[in-house]
Scaffold this motif. Structure first.
Motif, short mmCIF file in Angstrom:
data_model
loop_
_atom_site.label_atom_id
_atom_site.label_comp_id
_atom_site.label_asym_id
_atom_site.label_seq_id
_atom_site.Cartn_x
_atom_site.Cartn_y
_atom_site.Cartn_z
N PHE A 87 -0.86 -3.80 -2.37
CA PHE A 87 -2.01 -4.03 -3.22
C PHE A 87 -1.62 -4.01 -4.69
CE2 PHE A 87 -4.99 -3.59 0.21
CZ PHE A 87 -4.43 -2.65 1.06
N HIS A 91 -2.55 1.82 -4.49
CA HIS A 91 -3.30 2.57 -3.48
C HIS A 91 -2.43 3.54 -2.70
CE1 HIS A 91 -7.06 0.73 -4.30
NE2 HIS A 91 -6.69 -0.48 -3.97
N LEU A 92 -1.63 4.30 -3.44
CA LEU A 92 -0.94 5.41 -2.80
C LEU A 92 -1.92 6.56 -2.66
CD1 LEU A 92 2.52 5.50 -4.63
CD2 LEU A 92 1.85 4.23 -2.59
N VAL A 93 -1.78 7.32 -1.59
CA VAL A 93 -2.64 8.49 -1.41
C VAL A 93 -2.16 9.57 -2.38
CG1 VAL A 93 -3.49 10.23 0.19
CG2 VAL A 93 -2.99 7.92 1.01
N GLU A 100 5.86 10.94 2.12
CA GLU A 100 4.72 11.04 3.04
C GLU A 100 3.88 9.77 3.03
OE1 GLU A 100 3.10 14.56 1.41
OE2 GLU A 100 4.17 15.90 2.79
N GLU A 103 5.63 7.42 5.23
CA GLU A 103 5.53 7.87 6.64
C GLU A 103 4.19 7.53 7.27
OE1 GLU A 103 8.35 11.91 6.61
OE2 GLU A 103 6.16 12.05 6.58
N LEU A 104 3.20 7.31 6.44
CA LEU A 104 1.80 7.19 6.95
C LEU A 104 1.66 6.15 8.06
CD1 LEU A 104 -0.78 8.67 6.40
CD2 LEU A 104 -1.27 7.11 4.53
N PRO A 105 2.14 4.92 7.89
CA PRO A 105 1.98 3.93 8.98
C PRO A 105 2.67 4.37 10.27
CG PRO A 105 2.78 2.88 6.98
CD PRO A 105 2.85 4.33 6.74
N ARG A 152 6.23 1.30 2.16
CA ARG A 152 5.20 1.64 3.13
C ARG A 152 4.76 0.43 3.93
NH1 ARG A 152 -0.18 3.83 0.57
NH2 ARG A 152 -0.36 1.63 0.05
#
Lengths: 222, 883
Positions: A87, A91-93, A100, A103-105, A152
């Motif tokens: 994006f 839009h990183l958490v 991390e 790793e999310l997906p 990611r």
């Protein structure tokens, strides 16, 4: 067979057609740029191609499967396994470190920890952020955040990568670096790339340019 | 659900957000209030049940008179059954003890028989304790074997271990108090044994030998009940039939559980109402939690959208949000359990005082922790949190990610019109359900259902007040700051709507309760003013509460009546009686005096509420056509109407000396001539004229006297003179008695006042949270204004105006909601639950105070926030990412 096809796709918002009669095909491993001025419908088209939105007319097929008629669970599965998105706003958490976030997906896919750790380390090294793995997003520059976002998006080895103005919030140097990464990593992984941009210079990494104006693909571009 | 996702996306962020603490505290407070009331109720009713039951004597059956006491001489009829049935006679009374003249229950029973049975008994309490630990030196020893010297000392009593500890009693120590206006001195002669497998005895229980009790209470030959039990190996059903056949006229059988059940039933409405009111804090908390979770979902919408874009199934997102809610709910509930137990220790005295005033002695002093109640409270808190998070969780999971990821996404306005229509419809349905015609007495579900619907409907409709305030304001003013602060009200977002709705619910509950309490107060004050006409009121010292057993002997009342300053005396006496199988109160008064000098607030049967013609008629009719008046509660309870003929049970005393009564046991019938208001006795009373009562029941004692003095007499001087030499009397002037009655009613509402305050505190806390959130959400607009050149003051005024507008909408909505609720509480719930008709009164000062408190709180919260945000540098916008 085309990896991704759009036939006669149209999308309407509040009575106004923002996309009309869009036909597009993307082959496996192909890099396609969607070029056009602001407000021409590029992002809308990208969202339709990625199954994040449904067209009001026409259809979109991914790997031969019509996305509009797919159940939400099937769409979610496709997004987990075969699609990656980058994006403009990264839009990183914010409450996850760089590692991390990448790793999310893989967590969503249920990968075991050792395999996840290996893949993430490989990706962070590939985007040049191995030494920033434990940094929080607020500690990263814009370019670094976007590189994390690229890592990611590629974590699950998707067949198709969608990038919505990935350099829109970056300076030219950082933007160039990110584009280079996108090209290199998608080439290495064999993923197709659909890149939305309003910058003609950004199209250099793509095999083909599709121009959009007022919601329609210009003649000669498909 | 993936534990790693939960740990990273939920658990970790909780520590960073103050709203998590607020959510935990909201749940904790709601659970604490709910649990405190439940534990206090339990403790108070357990104590009250013990009082009503007497003491658990292991009886299989009980016998009592339908009216008044039993005649001891009639015990002989049951003598043939003694081989199979043990029979324990019981006389009950109260001793007013200590500086506060607290009521102690005195039980007179056959201690000889008790000792004999103990040898055979296996599981009966009050038998001799076979082998407890030896008491420390100087302490009352165990009552093992029952020392025969107890039977010789008329003042000897057995006390409970708890009382001995509390009063540091040693063997032989005196226990002073008042009985029927007489100072008495009893002596602690031993400990009551307590069986390990039975509930502990109530602390203030004293047991003495029956003849001594009869002398103490000046009731020779009288008993209050018999406890019967089957000897081992006997056929209980057969014996019960034999007992029933042997009973004299006017004696009835009763299972021991029935007394406890009656006690529970009597206070059930009161306890249920308290419990429902205590849920108010949870209900308000639920709205606040809803708002908090909704704000949290909105704040993290990018994260949820991103997860969906990455292929996270919506169900997992739903589970993540609900898991957070479950965690916060559990933490809050656990904290609430601790707080609730602590609060219960304070609440129990208030509840016990009310129970004593309305139903009978409840001496509860502490509330034990009950795992069952704690479990219910924990579940209530956790489920409330989950329920509050459900809709935001669904929103997080269901909204398409493309909408949330769109650049510059705006918060959508809330659909206030359909909500308002639904809300108004629910409000109307709620009122219709609550006011369903002619529900049976004690049926409360229409009132509660109606109230819940009104609450829900009002909360849905309240946000409509936002545009109602915003549009006219915008049109009426040219000031740009005012127009800017009213603009959000014209198109309110969900955040505005929830803030207004949450405040409306909280204010509504507080207003509803407040109007009910103040209507009750006003009604009672009017009633007191109309009913208390005498110059002086005389009662035995230490009497008080609904079932006080203190009485003035006939000789004393004759003395007082003969005083030259006294023009007339109204003697009031009451006895328990069974009417149509239910316990109630039969009372008597001098209608000749009450009719001419006193007053009963007539609801039916008198012209314009005047009682004189009704009472004078009853007095004239005498025994020829006996009449009676009944309290409103009595009439509702038994479904009576004016003119009904009521059959009264025969009195057990005295008839044996009147062969004509024995020979012709015609039913005693009275005609119901009037219905009066009585807010002092929730069980209801039937009042006979004194000559009729004496003729039928031969009980000349009095519970109280109303003295009417001759004109020109100094009431204070007469009171002092009458009290001289009579230390056991309490003589109060008209004003003093009114003040005391009002004090009692204030005490009965102490718990309700506390719940009002808590509800208001939760409301104001929630308002502060909501408004701060609203202000922070507008910081982007405010910085734009400053960038365009607006001054700090103007920017602050925009913020202040919006917040005050939301507070005003919520407060006005709450006022309307509260008034609708109060109608149900006053005009439906109170009559149905307690049988009382109340005048509906609007306490304008209270309502104005509520509105003022809400607006002041809003201003107090918004001013510093507005000033702080207004002064923030424009470039901070870039740092914080505001658009």
């Amino acid at each position: 067979m085309a990896l991704l096809e759009a036939h006669g796709v149209g999308r309407r918002f509040q009575g106004r057609w923002v996309l009309q009669d869009v036909d597009l095909a993307v082959a496996p491993g192909e890099r396609v740029a969607l070029l056009g001025p602001s407000g021409c419908g590029k992002t809308t088209l990208l969202n339709l191609l990625g199954g994040l939105d449904r067209p009001d007319r026409g259809l979109v097929r991914f790997q031969g499967e019509a996305l509009a008629s797919a159940r939400p669970a099937r769409l979610a599965q496709l997004r987990r396994e075969a699609l990656g998105t980058v994006f403009q706003m990264f839009h990183l958490v914010p409450t996850l470190t760089a590692r991390e976030n990448v790793e999310l997906p893989l967590q969503l896919l249920g990968w075991p920890r050792p395999r996840t750790a290996e893949r993430v380390a490989e990706l962070l090294a590939a985007v040049g952020l191995a030494d920033r793995a434990d940094a929080w997003p607020r500690e990263l520059s814009g370019g670094e955040m976007q590189r994390v976002a690229v890592a990611r998006a590629l974590a699950a080895r998707p067949a198709l990568l969608l990038a919505d103005e990935p350099t829109g919030n970056l300076d030219s140097a950082s933007g160039g670096a990110v584009l280079g990464l996108l090209a290199e990593l998608s080439e290495q992984s064999g993923a197709a790339l659909v890149l939305v941009t309003h910058d003609p210079g950004a199209t250099a990494i793509c095999h083909r340019i599709v121009r959009l104006r007022d919601g329609r693909i210009q003649a000669g571009d498909r | 659900m993936n534990g790693g996702l939960f740990r990273r996306l939920v658990w970790r962020s909780l520590g960073l957000e103050g709203r998590a603490i607020l959510a935990v505290l909201s749940v904790a407070l709601g659970v604490a209030v709910f649990l405190a009331i439940r534990l206090a109720n339990r403790a108070a009713v357990a104590s009250f049940e013990q009082f009503a039951l007497g003491v658990g004597t292991g009886a299989d059956l009980g016998v009592r008179a339908e009216v008044g006491p039993l005649d001891e001489r009639d015990l002989a009829r049951l003598a043939p059954l003694r081989r199979d049935v043990w029979i324990r006679p019981v006389l009950e009374g109260t001793l007013a003890h200590g500086p506060d003249l607290e009521a102690m229950q005195v039980l007179g029973t056959d201690l000889v028989g008790l000792g004999a049975e103990a040898a055979q008994a296996s599981d009966r309490s009050l038998e001799a304790d076979p082998g407890p630990d030896p008491a420390p030196a100087g302490q009352p020893g165990p009552a093992g074997g029952l020392d025969p010297s107890l039977l010789l000392d008329p003042d000897a009593v057995l006390v409970t271990r708890a009382l001995a500890r509390a009063e540091r009693l040693r063997l032989g120590d005196p226990l002073d108090g008042m009985v029927d206006g007489r100072a008495v001195r009893l002596r602690a002669a031993g400990l009551l044994p307590e069986a390990a497998n039975r509930p502990p005895l109530q602390q203030d229980l004293l047991v003495m030998d029956l003849p001594a009790a009869q002398r103490l209470f000046q009731r020779p030959g009288q008993l209050d009940r018999l406890d019967l039990g089957w000897r081992p190996g006997r056929d209980g059903a057969r014996l019960q039939a034999q007992v029933a056949a042997a009973l004299p006229r006017g004696w009835i059988l009763e299972a021991p559980e029935h007394r406890a059940a009656s006690a529970r039933t009597m206070s059930a409405a009161f306890r249920l109402n308290l419990t429902v009111l205590s849920l108010g804090a949870l209900a308000v908390g639920a709205y606040l939690l809803f708002q908090a979770f909704d704000a949290a979902v909105t704040r993290r919408r990018e994260t949820w959208a991103l997860l969906q874009a990455m292929g996270c199934p919506p169900g997992r997102i739903l589970a993540l949000v609900l898991a957070e809610a479950a965690l916060l709910g559990s933490l809050g509930s656990l904290l609430g359990l601790l707080l609730g137990w602590a609060m219960a220790q304070g609440a129990v005295r208030g509840v016990a005082r009310t129970m004593t005033a309305l139903y009978g002695a409840s001496s509860a002093r502490q509330a034990a922790f009950q795992p069952g109640e704690a479990g219910i409270a924990f579940l209530a808190g956790s489920l409330t949190c989950l329920a509050a998070a459900w809709w935001p969780a669904r929103r997080a999971a269901a909204t398409p990610p493309v909408q949330l990821l769109a650049r510059g996404a705006q918060t959508r306005p809330m659909p206030w019109r359909p909500m308002a229509l639904v809300g108004l419809a629910l409000l109307g349905i709620g009122l219709a359900v609550a006011f369903l015609p002619h529900p049976p007495p004690g049926v409360l579900w229409p009132a509660y259902t109606g109230a819940a619907l009104v609450l829900l409907g009002g909360s849905l409709a309240s946000p409509a007040l936002l545009p109602a305030l915003g549009w006219p304001g915008r049109r009426a003013t040219a000031s740009w700051t005012l127009r800017l602060c009213l603009r959000p009200l014209c198109r309110p977002t969900g955040r505005h709507g929830f803030a207004a709705a949450a405040l409306a619910v909280a204010v509504g509950l507080t207003v509803g309760m407040g109007v009910m309490v103040r209507s009750f107060e006003a009604t009672v004050q009017e009633w007191i003013g109309a009913s208390l006409k005498a110059d002086l009121f005389v009662t035995p010292l230490g009497s008080g509460g609904a079932t006080s057993r203190h009485r003035l002997p006939e000789a004393l009342t004759d003395q007082l009546a003969a005083d030259p300053a006294v023009a007339a005396v109204d003697r009031y006496q009451q006895v328990p009686f069974t009417f149509r199988g239910e316990a109630s109160t039969l009372a008597t008064s001098d209608f000749a005096v009450t009719g001419s000098r006193g007053h009963l607030a007539m609801i039916r049967g008198g012209a314009s509420g005047q009682s004189d013609e009704v009472l004078e008629r009853i007095h004239r009719d005498g025994l020829a056509a006996p009449g009676a008046v009944a309290s409103e509660t009595f009439v509702r309870r038994f479904g009576l109407r004016l003119g009904d003929r009521l059959a009264l049970p025969p009195g057990a005393l005295g008839d044996r000396d009147r062969p004509e009564r024995q020979a012709s046991p015609a039913a005693r019938t009275v005609i119901l001539r009037g219905v009066y208001a009585d807010y002092g006795n929730e069980r209801g009373s039937l009042i006979l004229d004194r000559p009729v009562f004496l003729a039928w029941f031969h009980d000349a004692r009095c519970a109280s006297l109303a003295l009417y003095l001759r004109p020109g007499t100094d009431a204070g001087a007469v009171a002092r003179r009458l009290a001289r030499g009579r230390p056991g009397l309490q003589i109060r002037s008209n004003l003093a008695l009114r003040a005391q009655v009002e004090r009692i009613f204030q005490q009965t509402f102490a718990i309700t006042y506390a719940l009002e305050v808590i509800g208001l505190a939760v409301a104001l806390g929630g308002l502060a949270q909501s408004l701060a959130g609203l202000a922070l959400a507008r910081r982007g607009d405010l910085w734009t204004l400053r960038a365009l050149g607006a001054g700090d003051g103007a920017v602050a005024r925009v913020l202040l105006g919006e917040g005050l507008g939301v507070a005003l909408a919520g407060s006005l909505g709450g006022l309307g909601l509260g008034l609708a609720l109060s109608r149900i509480l006053v005009q439906v719930l109170n009559p149905q639950a307690f049988g009382w008709t109340l005048s509906y009164r609007l306490p304008w000062a209270f309502l104005g105070g509520m509105l003022g408190a809400c607006m002041l709180t809003a201003a107090a919260v918004l001013l510093p926030v507005a000033r702080g945000l207004a002064r923030l540098a424009v470039d901070r916008q870039l740092e914080t990412g505001a658009t």
